[in-house]
Design a protein around this motif. Structure first.
Motif, PDB file in Angstrom:
ATOM      1  N   GLY A   1      51.327  22.241  42.682  1.00  0.00           N
ATOM      2  CA  GLY A   1      50.692  22.245  41.369  1.00  0.00           C
ATOM      3  C   GLY A   1      49.432  23.075  41.353  1.00  0.00           C
ATOM      4  N   THR A   2      49.057  23.532  40.176  1.00  0.00           N
ATOM      5  CA  THR A   2      47.863  24.353  39.992  1.00  0.00           C
ATOM      6  C   THR A   2      46.870  23.631  39.103  1.00  0.00           C
ATOM      7  OG1 THR A   2      48.761  25.446  38.026  1.00  0.00           O
ATOM      8  CG2 THR A   2      49.246  26.450  40.168  1.00  0.00           C
ATOM      9  N   LEU A   3      45.614  24.050  39.204  1.00  0.00           N
ATOM     10  CA  LEU A   3      44.591  23.483  38.330  1.00  0.00           C
ATOM     11  C   LEU A   3      44.893  23.825  36.879  1.00  0.00           C
ATOM     12  CD1 LEU A   3      41.927  22.104  37.722  1.00  0.00           C
ATOM     13  CD2 LEU A   3      40.749  24.224  38.318  1.00  0.00           C
ATOM     14  N   VAL A   4      45.350  25.043  36.619  1.00  0.00           N
ATOM     15  CA  VAL A   4      45.667  25.439  35.249  1.00  0.00           C
ATOM     16  C   VAL A   4      46.816  24.598  34.703  1.00  0.00           C
ATOM     17  CG1 VAL A   4      46.588  27.310  33.829  1.00  0.00           C
ATOM     18  CG2 VAL A   4      44.727  27.763  35.429  1.00  0.00           C
ATOM     19  N   GLY A   5      47.782  24.250  35.544  1.00  0.00           N
ATOM     20  CA  GLY A   5      48.866  23.388  35.103  1.00  0.00           C
ATOM     21  C   GLY A   5      48.362  22.029  34.665  1.00  0.00           C
ATOM     22  N   ALA A   6      47.401  21.478  35.411  1.00  0.00           N
ATOM     23  CA  ALA A   6      46.808  20.193  35.028  1.00  0.00           C
ATOM     24  C   ALA A   6      46.047  20.308  33.715  1.00  0.00           C
ATOM     25  CB  ALA A   6      45.881  19.698  36.138  1.00  0.00           C
ATOM     26  N   VAL A   7      45.359  21.441  33.534  1.00  0.00           N
ATOM     27  CA  VAL A   7      44.619  21.653  32.292  1.00  0.00           C
ATOM     28  C   VAL A   7      45.573  21.795  31.108  1.00  0.00           C
ATOM     29  CG1 VAL A   7      43.139  23.286  31.043  1.00  0.00           C
ATOM     30  CG2 VAL A   7      42.573  22.618  33.395  1.00  0.00           C
ATOM     31  N   MET A   8      46.645  22.544  31.276  1.00  0.00           N
ATOM     32  CA  MET A   8      47.586  22.739  30.173  1.00  0.00           C
ATOM     33  C   MET A   8      48.293  21.444  29.795  1.00  0.00           C
ATOM     34  SD  MET A   8      47.068  25.792  29.299  1.00  0.00           S
ATOM     35  CE  MET A   8      48.343  26.724  28.459  1.00  0.00           C
ATOM     36  N   GLY A   9      48.346  20.489  30.728  1.00  0.00           N
ATOM     37  CA  GLY A   9      48.867  19.166  30.404  1.00  0.00           C
ATOM     38  C   GLY A   9      47.784  18.188  30.011  1.00  0.00           C
ATOM     39  N   ASN A  10      46.517  18.623  30.090  1.00  0.00           N
ATOM     40  CA  ASN A  10      45.354  17.773  29.811  1.00  0.00           C
ATOM     41  C   ASN A  10      45.429  16.476  30.615  1.00  0.00           C
ATOM     42  OD1 ASN A  10      42.842  17.366  28.547  1.00  0.00           O
ATOM     43  ND2 ASN A  10      43.758  16.096  26.962  1.00  0.00           N
ATOM     44  N   LEU A  11      45.758  16.605  31.890  1.00  0.00           N
ATOM     45  CA  LEU A  11      45.940  15.451  32.757  1.00  0.00           C
ATOM     46  C   LEU A  11      44.615  15.003  33.361  1.00  0.00           C
ATOM     47  CD1 LEU A  11      49.160  16.670  34.604  1.00  0.00           C
ATOM     48  CD2 LEU A  11      49.010  15.152  32.613  1.00  0.00           C
ATOM     49  N   ALA A  12      44.471  13.712  33.564  1.00  0.00           N
ATOM     50  CA  ALA A  12      43.247  13.168  34.149  1.00  0.00           C
ATOM     51  C   ALA A  12      43.561  11.849  34.828  1.00  0.00           C
ATOM     52  CB  ALA A  12      42.170  12.971  33.087  1.00  0.00           C
ATOM     53  N   GLY A  13      42.775  11.522  35.836  1.00  0.00           N
ATOM     54  CA  GLY A  13      42.946  10.280  36.565  1.00  0.00           C
ATOM     55  C   GLY A  13      42.062   9.170  36.037  1.00  0.00           C
ATOM     56  N   SER A  14      41.721   8.233  36.915  1.00  0.00           N
ATOM     57  CA  SER A  14      41.033   7.017  36.496  1.00  0.00           C
ATOM     58  C   SER A  14      39.623   7.263  35.970  1.00  0.00           C
ATOM     59  CB  SER A  14      40.973   6.036  37.672  1.00  0.00           C
ATOM     60  OG  SER A  14      42.266   5.703  38.120  1.00  0.00           O
ATOM     61  N   ARG A  15      38.994   8.378  36.356  1.00  0.00           N
ATOM     62  CA  ARG A  15      37.645   8.658  35.889  1.00  0.00           C
ATOM     63  C   ARG A  15      37.626   9.215  34.467  1.00  0.00           C
ATOM     64  NH1 ARG A  15      36.295  11.782  39.794  1.00  0.00           N
ATOM     65  NH2 ARG A  15      35.833  10.223  41.390  1.00  0.00           N
ATOM     66  N   ARG A  16      38.768   9.254  33.829  1.00  0.00           N
ATOM     67  CA  ARG A  16      38.881   9.745  32.448  1.00  0.00           C
ATOM     68  C   ARG A  16      37.906   9.038  31.515  1.00  0.00           C
ATOM     69  NH1 ARG A  16      38.852  10.646  27.778  1.00  0.00           N
ATOM     70  NH2 ARG A  16      40.515  11.336  26.382  1.00  0.00           N
ATOM     71  N   LEU A  17      37.701   7.736  31.699  1.00  0.00           N
ATOM     72  CA  LEU A  17      36.847   6.976  30.786  1.00  0.00           C
ATOM     73  C   LEU A  17      35.379   7.370  30.906  1.00  0.00           C
ATOM     74  CD1 LEU A  17      38.304   3.357  31.043  1.00  0.00           C
ATOM     75  CD2 LEU A  17      38.668   5.049  29.241  1.00  0.00           C
ATOM     76  N   SER A  18      34.949   7.727  32.098  1.00  0.00           N
ATOM     77  CA  SER A  18      33.531   8.037  32.298  1.00  0.00           C
ATOM     78  C   SER A  18      33.244   9.531  32.348  1.00  0.00           C
ATOM     79  CB  SER A  18      33.024   7.382  33.591  1.00  0.00           C
ATOM     80  OG  SER A  18      33.781   7.814  34.707  1.00  0.00           O
ATOM     81  N   ALA A  19      34.237  10.344  32.736  1.00  0.00           N
ATOM     82  CA  ALA A  19      33.996  11.779  32.914  1.00  0.00           C
ATOM     83  C   ALA A  19      34.708  12.651  31.900  1.00  0.00           C
ATOM     84  CB  ALA A  19      34.410  12.208  34.333  1.00  0.00           C
ATOM     85  N   GLY A  20      35.655  12.094  31.144  1.00  0.00           N
ATOM     86  CA  GLY A  20      36.377  12.881  30.156  1.00  0.00           C
ATOM     87  C   GLY A  20      37.695  13.420  30.689  1.00  0.00           C
ATOM     88  N   ALA A  21      38.424  14.093  29.806  1.00  0.00           N
ATOM     89  CA  ALA A  21      39.730  14.652  30.147  1.00  0.00           C
ATOM     90  C   ALA A  21      39.578  16.070  30.686  1.00  0.00           C
ATOM     91  CB  ALA A  21      40.630  14.645  28.911  1.00  0.00           C
ATOM     92  N   ALA A  22      40.684  16.670  31.067  1.00  0.00           N
ATOM     93  CA  ALA A  22      40.654  18.030  31.604  1.00  0.00           C
ATOM     94  C   ALA A  22      40.014  19.000  30.621  1.00  0.00           C
ATOM     95  CB  ALA A  22      42.080  18.481  31.949  1.00  0.00           C
ATOM     96  N   ARG A  23      40.334  18.881  29.341  1.00  0.00           N
ATOM     97  CA  ARG A  23      39.807  19.816  28.346  1.00  0.00           C
ATOM     98  C   ARG A  23      38.286  19.790  28.273  1.00  0.00           C
ATOM     99  NH1 ARG A  23      42.451  15.956  24.775  1.00  0.00           N
ATOM    100  NH2 ARG A  23      40.914  14.437  24.034  1.00  0.00           N
ATOM    101  N   ASP A  24      37.672  18.647  28.614  1.00  0.00           N
ATOM    102  CA  ASP A  24      36.218  18.530  28.551  1.00  0.00           C
ATOM    103  C   ASP A  24      35.522  19.272  29.678  1.00  0.00           C
ATOM    104  OD1 ASP A  24      36.276  16.703  26.279  1.00  0.00           O
ATOM    105  OD2 ASP A  24      37.081  15.225  27.680  1.00  0.00           O
TER     106      ASP A  24
END
Length: 389
Positions: free
Chosen positions: A106-129
């Motif tokens: 997998g690539t970082l850009v692939g994660a961004v294009m899926g707007n994927l995020a792990g457990s820190r999503r609540l405190s740090a935001g999603a990939a788009r942020d």
């Protein structure tokens, strides 16, 4: 598919798109292909392989910014950041093993294009942020840029909100700049044992609403995990306060140290608890945290063998169901009720993904807006046709 196109730089990438546009053929846009089985099946004429457009362009640790080419593997980015004790704060997951692929792809850009995020999503935001700027080519064969390499850049339209989550259906990126953050010196996890779902969600919501700066809250059967991160004295003080806050939860408590915590949260991030039975259907359900137990309860009332766990303080449910021809999509989406939310079919055989909506069906107004956006970026449906329905 009749062939693979593998550009080596931004110029060749644009030439490939221009050629495809002129020939009237469609492109399956891929980095390392780790998430090719996510989405509705595509019937494309050629694969546009971005693995050759790879490498770190610039890394400025003092500025907390890394710029890289689109085909750069995520593992290379994370290894580079680790050398300077920095990280991608949104914790992009490795869904490869869940989707039948080898880990570490997998690539970082692939994660961004899926707007994927792990457990820190609540405190740090999603990939788009965390996406500061990017360049690429749209479906008209036009090169474009957005944003920059500084965190204060707000010039023009915020296209990161449009492209993140588009799954490669709007444009092909060749370069991105992403915000990074210092990695925590210490991580501790407070485990509450034996709580039922509703009690666990109440405990997670109380922890996230406390002043103890909880960076992750997940509930697996019998275990409710609350994560604290930072420098050692701060973590120790906050852990003491969190234990006191959770004293009324009526649960036995255990603590995980830094190494155990990182292993545990990596498994949660990568949905490892649902990897044991690869033939099961896997759904990702987002809903208000307080509605999570009721939503899952409605599903289990009809499918008692369903397996699930919660992340994002109860607002994210990872659900595994027995194999079926329709993925129980009516049951899953009907369980969301009037409170709203959305469900995405993450893992299912190709025939099932072709027969049911993979992504949450949208209202007429949102469909009309999505159509206009698609016409602006890719009017000929050049990129990943059919992937999002």
């Amino acid at each position: 598919m009749t062939g693979t196109i593998r550009p080596r730089d931004a110029k060749e990438l644009r030439q490939a798109v221009e050629w495809a546009l002129g020939e009237g053929v469609t492109l399956d846009v891929r980095g390392e292909g780790s998430k090719v089985a996510l989405g509705q099946p595509m019937r494309c004429d050629h694969v546009l392989d971005l693995s050759g457009v790879s490498g770190i362009v610039d890394y400025a640790p003092e500025e907390l910014v890394v710029t890289l080419r689109a085909g750069t593997p995520l593992r290379e980015v994370e290894a580079l950041l680790a050398q300077r004790n920095q990280m991608l704060a949104f914790e992009p997951p490795d869904l490869g093993p869940l989707l039948g692929q080898a880990p570490g792809r997998g690539t970082l850009v692939g994660a961004v294009m899926g707007n994927l995020a792990g457990s820190r999503r609540l405190s740090a935001g999603a990939a788009r942020d965390h996406l500061l700027g990017f360049s690429g080519v749209n479906g008209r064969g036009e090169a474009f840029k957005s944003g920059g390499r500084v965190m204060k850049n707000v010039t023009g339209y915020d296209l990161s909100k449009v492209l993140a989550g588009s799954w490669g259906t709007l444009a092909v990126l060749d370069e991105v700049s992403v915000k990074v953050l210092p990695a925590p010196d210490q991580t501790a996890t407070l485990m509450l044992l034996g709580l039922e779902d509703a009690a666990a969600v109440r405990a997670m919501c109380a922890a996230m609403g406390s002043p103890h700066e909880v960076s992750g809250a997940a509930h697996l059967p019998g275990r409710t995990a609350l994560r604290l991160e930072g420098v050692a004295p701060s973590v120790e003080a906050r852990l003491k306060g969190l234990r006191e806050l959770m004293a009324d939860a009526g649960a036995k408590m255990e603590e995980l140290g830094t190494l155990e915590s990182r292993t545990f949260w990596r498994e949660v991030r990568d949905v490892a608890p649902l990897n044991a039975a690869p033939d099961e259907i896997v759904w990702k359900i987002s809903c208000p945290p307080t509605e999570g137990p009721a939503t899952l309860g409605r599903i289990k009332a009809q499918r008692p063998t369903a397996r699930a766990f919660y992340d994002w303080s109860g607002g994210l449910i990872w659900l595994a169901l027995p194999p079926s021809t329709d993925a129980d999509h009516t049951l899953v989406r009907g369980a969301l009720g009037v409170t709203g939310g959305h469900a995405t079919l993450i893992r299912a055989p190709e025939a099932v993904r072709a027969a049911v909506p993979v992504f949450q069906p949208q209202s007429a107004a949102l469909v009309a807006l999505a159509v206009r956006v698609k016409e602006s970026f890719d009017p000929k449906t050049l990129f990943n046709p059919g992937r999002m329905g």
